[in-house]
Motif scaffolding. Sequence first.
Motif: not given
Length: 381
Positions: A330, A342-343, A375
Amino acid sequence: MKKSLLALAAMSALASAAHAQSSVTLFGIIDSGFTYTNNNGGHSSWQATESNEQGSRWGLRGTEDLGGGLKAVFQLENGFSALTGALKQGGRMFGRQAWLGLASDQYGTLTVGRQYNSLQVFVAPLQVGGSTALTAYATHPLDNDNINNTYRTDNAVKYTTLSYGGFQAEAMYAFSNSGSFAVNRAYSFGAGYVNGPVSLGAAYVRLTNPAFRGDTVGAIPSDNFYSASTMPFLATAETVQQWGAGGTYAIGPATIGLLYTGSLFGNPARGSLFSGATGSAGGTGSVRFENGEASLRFKFTPALMAAIGETYTHATQGAGSGNYWQTSAGVQYFLSKRTDVYLNGFYQKTSKHLHAWIEAIGAPSTTDTQVAAVMGIRHKF
């Protein structure tokens, strides 16, 4: 007039001194986003999810200077859903933490209340999921070692030493609060070392008759433990032992980590890891897990961080055994000091007789693989 001014000045000085001797801080986290799963109980799904990087919460922490190097300390920490506003941790007002104690500059800290055990304090921050560049989905299958905080400990008395050159230790005992001293009690001990680029931790936890027959007053309340409906082979164990050790080492912008944890769920009243929700065929009796993890975290810039981790878990129950392999990766980008996006992506594969079930996904896969992508956005205050 002069006397009045002097009196006012004296009162102001006393108020300032009192304020300097005690403090209360309001803090919190709100975290929500979206999750895609390729096989969530047999179907692909898109879901609005929350507490992905960290559990949404608000709390109060405070200190009062009692003089002579002694302070009164407390923390009240609430968990809630950022999607519905509902209370978490079984509907408790302060379900994450609720404790009060004394902290001494000479002797360490003694606290009483609902607290984290030593494995959660010293080992959990070393896991790749603890980097916050990865979400809770990066933790180990079924949270068998509890480093994703499936349960917290009530009625707990904890002693924590001062830090000596970066070394600190603690011991905790939690009372059963029942007619039988040994029913639904817990204890743990552990230690950690932090110095420059090095962080190390090790701990051991033992529970006796946790969540005993629906008990809600013991050390491990039944409404804040492993789910008896989906995982009776964990929830109905007579004893639970959990342990772990690991470390991280920072080299410039990179941090490498190694971690080992294990758990033993002794003589569950019913259920098999290899039947029902998680698999088919296999053994019965006590369930043992061993988890090994290697990770790499990298700061490309002060605002951009990435992490990748590989976890191997070996599970046994009677004559049955199986393995989980999980890759977690990530990126996290900070829009400010308090807000980030965030991903994350996750892939898990299991051996025969086990269904893949990435931790925090709503339901297991109906096959031996599961893929998830998460996400979202997190804000701290």
